[in-house]
Design an enzyme around this catalytic site. Structure first.
Site: not given
Ligand code: TXE
Length: 493
Positions: A176, A251, A285, A386
């Site tokens: 996904k 991660e 990240c 973060e």
């Molecule tokens: O990320 P999410 P978001 C951090 C960064 C950012 C915060 C929120 O601080 O501000 O996360 O960003 C899927 N069950 N990072 O909301 O939620 C979602 O559809 C299963 C760090 O955009 O982590 C997407 O495919 N999956 C980071 C993926 O998770 C779920 C990169 C990432 O979304 C879900 C991005 C659930 N309940 C954001 N909810 C890094 N470590 O690189 C969401 N998703």
């Protein structure tokens, strides 16, 4: 507008059962750039059934490493022939400068080739056990059906990092992408089909985290879930994965320190510190989002860094010479801007940037001028949380001991860098930093050959390198009895 982007399930391009669609927004101007089908729980269930049936049938997991290597090289070859197309699509969907997107495609190719090369190398172990008639060995086998959930900051690269080791090891997968950035993943799956990855082996489901992602984490036929994203979401996934005690790799977020001692060349350290925080608009990240400066260089360093930061070329990602582009979405931009307000309220000193850019070329997009906050104290929210945007929190330290204390004063432990010409000191400091990815006299360069992942609340497990392949295998011990006799445990009556 062109055709609706579809999901790839069991070798077929399909629309979601619900018939729903989602608009994909380009962050450079807030316009709709594509529409894709919006999957839901029921589509995941169908994809998992296909992946499970394919795994259980056994043909795929019994392909030879060389056959799987040829497929991975085939994907890499096709990507290499279409670098500009993939880079342009990534820039359209994610907003990042073309230079960055192009780099991401190269990294994806390297990752695919690395795992293609790794899988036919020696693996497993053989043990000398106390019984001379027993041969004991360990082999690695695929886990089964894997679920993979990736974010929007490196859409194609994250897909390559996840799919390459998973397929190399002989698993089947339900993948996904982020609902914000599905476009390059769809194109990548077109390539998977073209090179002949068998139906049911790799399945693409599009949709939201709360529906599709949640079902991937919960589904009882998925035996491993791998996730990259925020720590809050990581925690939810870990909880959802307990039903069948899934193998899990996470991660997650970071708040990584970039530590500069006064014996290092100031110009060069400024340059690396800018790269550490502002590359990919700070949406990394491993970003060096906390800058720790020795007190003796603090003022001169910040003066030069603010001066150079104000001159970063911010532009739409497809503009010639763009160095930074927009943030991923309006919601994320608002989150980043709210942290900038928090920083001001907490009393940190804003040296530059920190506002939404409203000039006509930027007005409809999600551009934030890169911000540097000086005089931060350890417990400020902008130091601890973060932000995932172009916002740097700077702190002052006096000596090595204080630098180490500040560096580790966080719940995260993803990355860290130290700059010093005294290599013994640099090594002492980096060994004391509790983080999984570190640099001395550099920040960010990483390669598919080396493991990627964090300590503490930055995650579980490692991607990339040989460790990354291990994450997609089960370990089996096999004991062979060379002697013709019985067990000798019960008397034969
Ligand atoms: O990320 P999410 P978001 C951090 C960064 C950012 C915060 C929120 O601080 O501000 O996360 O960003 C899927 N069950 N990072 O909301 O939620 C979602 O559809 C299963 C760090 O955009 O982590 C997407 O495919 N999956 C980071 C993926 O998770 C779920 C990169 C990432 O979304 C879900 C991005 C659930 N309940 C954001 N909810 C890094 N470590 O690189 C969401 N998703």
């Amino acid at each position: 507008m062109s055709e609706i982007g579809k999901m790839y399930i069991d070798g077929q391009w399909v629309l979601a059962k619900s018939g729903k669609t989602r608009d994909v927004i380009g962050p450079a101007d807030g316009q709709i750039v594509a529409a894709v089908t919006e999957g839901d729980k029921e589509d995941v269930i169908e994809a998992v059934a296909a992946a499970k049936a394919t795994f259980d049938k056994g043909d795929w997991r019994r392909t030879t490493p060389n056959e799987r290597a040829a497929l991975l090289h085939g994907i890499a070859d096709k990507l290499a022939a279409r670098i500009d197309e993939f880079a342009a699509l990534e820039t359209l969907n994610n907003g990042k400068p073309l230079r960055d997107s192009t780099y991401d495609v190269y990294d994806s190719i390297d990752c695919l080739r690395y795992y293609a090369g790794l899988i036919n190398k020696p693996s497993g172990q053989k043990y000398a056990v106390p019984n001379p008639d027993m041969e004991a060995m360990v082999v690695r086998e695929p886990i089964g059906v894997c679920g993979q959930i990736v974010p929007w900051n490196y859409p194609l690269m994250m897909a390559a990092w996840k799919l390459a080791p998973c397929l190399a090891a002989g698993n089947t997968v339900v993948f996904k992408p982020s609902e914000l950035t599905p476009l390059t993943a769809i194109k990548l799956f077109e390539i998977l089909e073209e090179v002949g990855i068998p139906a049911g082996v790799a399945n693409l489901v599009l949709g939201a985290g709360a529906t599709v992602g949640q079902e991937i984490a919960e589904n009882m036929d998925i035996e491993k879930v791998a996730f990259t994203g925020g720590t809050v979401t990581g925690r939810k996934i870990m909880t959802a994965a307990t039903g069948n005690l899934k193998n899990i790799s996470l991660e997650l977020g970071g708040k990584s320190p970039c530590i500069v001692f006064d014996d290092y060349d100031l110009e060069k350290a400024v340059d690396w510190a800018m790269f550490a925080i502002f590359c990919n608009q700070g949406q990394v990240c491993s970003a060096g989002s906390r800058l720790l400066l020795q007190d003796t260089i603090y003022d001169a360093f910040l003066e030069r860094m603010a001066e150079r930061t104000k001159r970063i070329r911010i532009a739409k990602g497809d503009a010639e010479g763009a160095e930074m582009g927009p943030l991923i979405s309006e919601a994320h931009m608002n989150k980043v801007l709210s942290y900038i307000e928090i920083g001001k309220e907490e009393g940190a000193r804003l040296l530059c940037g920190g506002y939404r850019m409203t000039e006509p070329e930027f007005a409809d997009g999600y551009f934030v001028a890169p911000a540097i906050f000086a005089d931060c104290t350890p417990d400020m929210r902008i130091v601890q949380e973060e932000i995932f945007g172009p916002v740097l929190a700077v702190q002052k330290f006096h000596d090595e001991e204080e630098a180490i204390f500040l560096a580790n004063h966080t719940a995260y432990g993803l990355a860290g860098g130290v700059f010093s010409n005294d290599l013994s000191r640099a090594m002492r400091v980096i060994k004391a930093v509790r983080a999984g990815i570190t640099w001395i006299n550099a920040y960010h360069p990483t390669y598919p050959e080396a493991p990627w992942g964090g300590y503490k609340q930055s995650g579980i497990g490692r991607e990339l390198g040989t460790f990354g392949l291990d994450e997609y295998t089960e370990i089996k011990q096999i004991n062979i009895n060379l002697a013709p006799g019985n067990s000798g445990w019960f008397e034969i009556r």
